[in-house]
Write a protein that holds these residues in place. Sequence first.
Motif, PDB file in Angstrom:
ATOM      1  N   ARG A  98       0.901  -1.250   0.082  1.00  0.00           N
ATOM      2  CA  ARG A  98      -0.046   0.035  -0.158  1.00  0.00           C
ATOM      3  C   ARG A  98       0.902   1.212  -0.064  1.00  0.00           C
ATOM      4  O   ARG A  98       0.684   2.186  -0.753  1.00  0.00           O
ATOM      5  N   ARG A  99       1.784   1.212   0.667  1.00  0.00           N
ATOM      6  CA  ARG A  99       2.761   2.457   0.608  1.00  0.00           C
ATOM      7  C   ARG A  99       3.642   2.583  -0.500  1.00  0.00           C
ATOM      8  O   ARG A  99       3.737   3.709  -1.048  1.00  0.00           O
ATOM      9  N   ARG A 100       3.992   1.534  -1.206  1.00  0.00           N
ATOM     10  CA  ARG A 100       4.512   1.658  -2.351  1.00  0.00           C
ATOM     11  C   ARG A 100       3.526   1.993  -3.644  1.00  0.00           C
ATOM     12  O   ARG A 100       4.171   2.926  -4.406  1.00  0.00           O
ATOM     13  N   LEU A 101       2.392   1.714  -3.454  1.00  0.00           N
ATOM     14  CA  LEU A 101       1.191   2.278  -4.264  1.00  0.00           C
ATOM     15  C   LEU A 101       1.127   4.097  -4.114  1.00  0.00           C
ATOM     16  O   LEU A 101       0.925   4.647  -5.044  1.00  0.00           O
ATOM     17  N   MET A 102       1.100   4.311  -2.989  1.00  0.00           N
ATOM     18  CA  MET A 102       1.114   5.708  -2.620  1.00  0.00           C
ATOM     19  C   MET A 102       2.522   6.288  -2.975  1.00  0.00           C
ATOM     20  O   MET A 102       2.288   7.454  -3.461  1.00  0.00           O
ATOM     21  N   ASP A 103       3.647   5.606  -3.060  1.00  0.00           N
ATOM     22  CA  ASP A 103       4.765   6.351  -3.497  1.00  0.00           C
ATOM     23  C   ASP A 103       4.541   6.611  -5.128  1.00  0.00           C
ATOM     24  O   ASP A 103       5.231   7.472  -5.578  1.00  0.00           O
ATOM     25  N   VAL A 104       4.219   5.548  -5.684  1.00  0.00           N
ATOM     26  CA  VAL A 104       3.973   5.630  -7.414  1.00  0.00           C
ATOM     27  C   VAL A 104       2.983   6.875  -7.577  1.00  0.00           C
ATOM     28  O   VAL A 104       3.241   7.460  -8.494  1.00  0.00           O
ATOM     29  N   ALA A 105       1.908   6.954  -6.732  1.00  0.00           N
ATOM     30  CA  ALA A 105       0.971   8.147  -6.768  1.00  0.00           C
ATOM     31  C   ALA A 105       1.513   9.337  -6.691  1.00  0.00           C
ATOM     32  O   ALA A 105       1.092  10.461  -7.254  1.00  0.00           O
ATOM     33  N   ARG A 106       2.365   9.627  -5.877  1.00  0.00           N
ATOM     34  CA  ARG A 106       3.209  10.772  -5.637  1.00  0.00           C
ATOM     35  C   ARG A 106       4.150  11.082  -6.524  1.00  0.00           C
ATOM     36  O   ARG A 106       4.439  12.370  -6.714  1.00  0.00           O
ATOM     37  N   LEU A 107       4.670  10.157  -7.150  1.00  0.00           N
ATOM     38  CA  LEU A 107       5.774  10.483  -8.200  1.00  0.00           C
ATOM     39  C   LEU A 107       5.258  10.888  -9.616  1.00  0.00           C
ATOM     40  O   LEU A 107       6.046  11.460 -10.357  1.00  0.00           O
ATOM     41  N   LEU A 108       4.103  10.428 -10.084  1.00  0.00           N
ATOM     42  CA  LEU A 108       3.493  10.857 -11.409  1.00  0.00           C
ATOM     43  C   LEU A 108       3.452  12.454 -11.553  1.00  0.00           C
ATOM     44  O   LEU A 108       3.791  12.819 -12.566  1.00  0.00           O
ATOM     45  N   PRO A 109       2.826  13.149 -10.414  1.00  0.00           N
ATOM     46  CA  PRO A 109       3.043  14.691 -10.860  1.00  0.00           C
ATOM     47  C   PRO A 109       4.290  15.299 -10.811  1.00  0.00           C
ATOM     48  O   PRO A 109       4.436  16.057 -11.595  1.00  0.00           O
ATOM     49  N   ILE A 110       5.375  14.625 -10.239  1.00  0.00           N
ATOM     50  CA  ILE A 110       6.728  14.927 -10.252  1.00  0.00           C
ATOM     51  C   ILE A 110       7.347  14.681 -11.757  1.00  0.00           C
ATOM     52  O   ILE A 110       7.995  15.776 -12.255  1.00  0.00           O
ATOM     53  N   VAL A 111       7.148  13.576 -12.159  1.00  0.00           N
ATOM     54  CA  VAL A 111       7.487  13.141 -13.468  1.00  0.00           C
ATOM     55  C   VAL A 111       6.720  14.177 -14.508  1.00  0.00           C
ATOM     56  O   VAL A 111       7.351  14.654 -15.487  1.00  0.00           O
TER      57      VAL A 111
END
Length: 111
Positions: free
Chosen positions: A25-38
């Motif tokens: 669940r934390r890794r999914l949240m990390d991916v969700a946070r990374l998309l706007p930065i990319v």
Amino acid sequence: MIRGDGAEGQGETTAPFVARKTYRRRRLMDVARLLPIVGAVLFAIPLMWPSPDPYPAPDSMGGMPLSRAMIYVLSVWAMLILASFVFGLAVRRWADHWTGVNEGPQEGGGD
């Protein structure tokens, strides 16, 4: 005090492993946070392109025309929308498997 960096002193314990569900669940949240930065990085790339010279010399690079920059920006925008849609579908598909929670209606409810 619990530390997980391997630099424990006397009397300190190492951090315990977290449950697999919590980790995923934390890794999914990390991916969700990374998309706007990319997306922000991709949108900033045209700022580094040289501007076109209105009167270029015959053998010089003229820079990137505005039409190509707009095509790039719209393409990145469309790819970000598509990536967020695919990520949303993947999260919805994997959420039940990873968390073990059924969000659908219960069958055999009685009365």
